[in-house]
Design a protein around this motif. Sequence first.
Motif, PDB file in Angstrom:
ATOM      1  N   GLN A 121      38.817   8.431 -23.039  1.00  0.00           N
ATOM      2  CA  GLN A 121      37.460   8.048 -22.663  1.00  0.00           C
ATOM      3  C   GLN A 121      37.446   7.362 -21.301  1.00  0.00           C
ATOM      4  O   GLN A 121      36.578   7.618 -20.460  1.00  0.00           O
ATOM      5  CB  GLN A 121      36.883   7.118 -23.729  1.00  0.00           C
TER       6      GLN A 121
ATOM      7  N   THR B 133      31.601  11.308 -17.477  1.00  0.00           N
ATOM      8  CA  THR B 133      30.829  10.738 -18.575  1.00  0.00           C
ATOM      9  C   THR B 133      29.539  10.071 -18.111  1.00  0.00           C
ATOM     10  O   THR B 133      28.839   9.445 -18.903  1.00  0.00           O
ATOM     11  CB  THR B 133      31.664   9.717 -19.356  1.00  0.00           C
TER      12      THR B 133
ATOM     13  N   TRP C 129      32.912   8.661 -30.610  1.00  0.00           N
ATOM     14  CA  TRP C 129      34.134   9.122 -29.941  1.00  0.00           C
ATOM     15  C   TRP C 129      35.321   8.817 -30.855  1.00  0.00           C
ATOM     16  O   TRP C 129      36.182   7.987 -30.548  1.00  0.00           O
ATOM     17  CB  TRP C 129      34.288   8.436 -28.588  1.00  0.00           C
TER      18      TRP C 129
ATOM     19  N   ALA D  39      37.661  13.310 -30.039  1.00  0.00           N
ATOM     20  CA  ALA D  39      38.628  13.249 -28.946  1.00  0.00           C
ATOM     21  C   ALA D  39      39.482  14.508 -28.889  1.00  0.00           C
ATOM     22  O   ALA D  39      39.805  15.021 -27.807  1.00  0.00           O
ATOM     23  CB  ALA D  39      39.500  12.011 -29.090  1.00  0.00           C
TER      24      ALA D  39
END
Length: 570
Positions: free
Chosen positions: A365, A374, A393, A398
């Motif tokens: 992330q 993002t 997430w 993922a």
Amino acid sequence: MTMTAETTSFLQVRQRRPRATVGSISSGAVKSRVYVAMAAFVFVYLAIGGRLVLLAQMDEAPSSAWISAQDSVAASRPDLIDRNGEILATDIKTASLYAEPRRILDVDEAVEGLMKVLPELDANVVRRRLDSRAGFVWLKRELSPGQADAVHDLGLPGIGFLSESQRFYPGGPTAGHIVGSVNVDNAGLTGIEKYIDGEWLGDLQDLGFASDRSMEPVQVAMDLRVQHVVRDELMKAMDRYKAIAAVGIVLDVKTGEVVAMSSLPDYDPNNRSQALEQDRLNRATGGVFEMGSVFKTFTTAMALDSGKVGINDSFDATRPIRAGGRTITDFHGKNRILSVPEIFIYSSNIGTAKMMLATGIDKQQEFLGRLGLTSRLQTELPENARPLLPPKWNELAAMTISFGHGISVTPMQTAVAAAALVNGGTLLQPTFLPRSQEEAKELGKQVISPETSRIMRYLFRLNVLRGSGRRSDVPGYTVGGKTGTAEKIENGRYVSDKRRNSFLSAFPMDDPRYVVLTVIDEPKPERSGVGATAGMNAAPMVGAIIRRAAPMLGVMPRFGEGEEPIEISY
């Protein structure tokens, strides 16, 4: 009978008197008639004079609406030119038709005459406007010279023309999504046209400093020649593969300049109504899509840059992975242990997911955020879509994100992030305006190490030589890249027979200058018995673009080089 002298004299006097009396009456009548006629002429002349004075006063004091209209149409715009000085947009003078209803003598005559020349107008609307007591009303903007001449020949009182600036785009739809368009009042609606309004032109117009005066042209980073090549190849590919849409981007990896960007179907900014059609949106920056296996590029770079995965490492891709009630498999599985380069060139979902797990979900992330994948990408264009991220997430999200599912980004974001992976590790915000390498160095942000960038160049080139990108290769240009084949989603489910394919590439891989990204929506097999994966359509599109555009960009082929991957310890 004898008459005396006195008698004769008396008779003569009697005879003269009646004649004198009759003559006196005729003269008086004539004088009276003359006076009446003179008075009538004086009255007529006074009436005409009064009317002329009234008209003169009306001319000297035009309505505020007329003045406002005259001010608004006088605003001009600067020319837009490409990086080589080719004109992309310019102003031309045109006539717009207006009426002053208070001066219309015969509304029926005016409506009848105008409808003969301009049948596209609504007669009821025209009549309603001419019947009003307004001081000024528009009838039609931007008449052709022939229409203006025909209306002028009607000789209708109260009907006139205002000269105003009309935007003209010599290249038509070639660069429509970059240049943008304007409305009927010459105000920017989309693209660079809207950008310059917001930056400075709108303020100048509000202050009256942009009225009918020439301004310095605004230069953009796009190369019109390369732009034509990209659009032409997209059109050919859509026809060849019976696709519904396509995107092509050429990005300078050293400066972040957008050299070319095309999204089909596009629109002709000379026909501004086309810009409102939903299917003609700018998919390059205004549309978000799952990019499929192209995302494995970012997962691989993340894993290598973290230090937790090395180029010599291997991962077991023998069996599918079960996670969150779903099974992750490979499209063409090797069913064995794969090295990192093999995971990349064979596009293994299993191996890529395991590399992500070895690195960490939090790291994924953070890394995608570091590459700008993002958050909304900021460019000069107003059409920039926000990425679609997973609501949670978690591990399953993922894992699917690692190979390009469960996250949707714009093609431009994909190209920008890829540029950072091959240019030595520096992320540069894209720009549609000229930017020097010195300016880019000040603006750049280091997101991966130069060593990781070198390995990614090696993997890109290896995939073109031995993997799914073979059909993108152009002799002498050491092309490298990664394919992506993503199934489309309909009614919340993936549809196996509808794909959005892409090929993310760069050249020359020993010292990359440009990233080239192609996306093709719902391609069909070129012929029976042939697949419709990205390697069969998106990759050849890149090869065709590089073959034609590279010499225009000053990148000369070096034959005899690049037949083997870049040297690296492996």
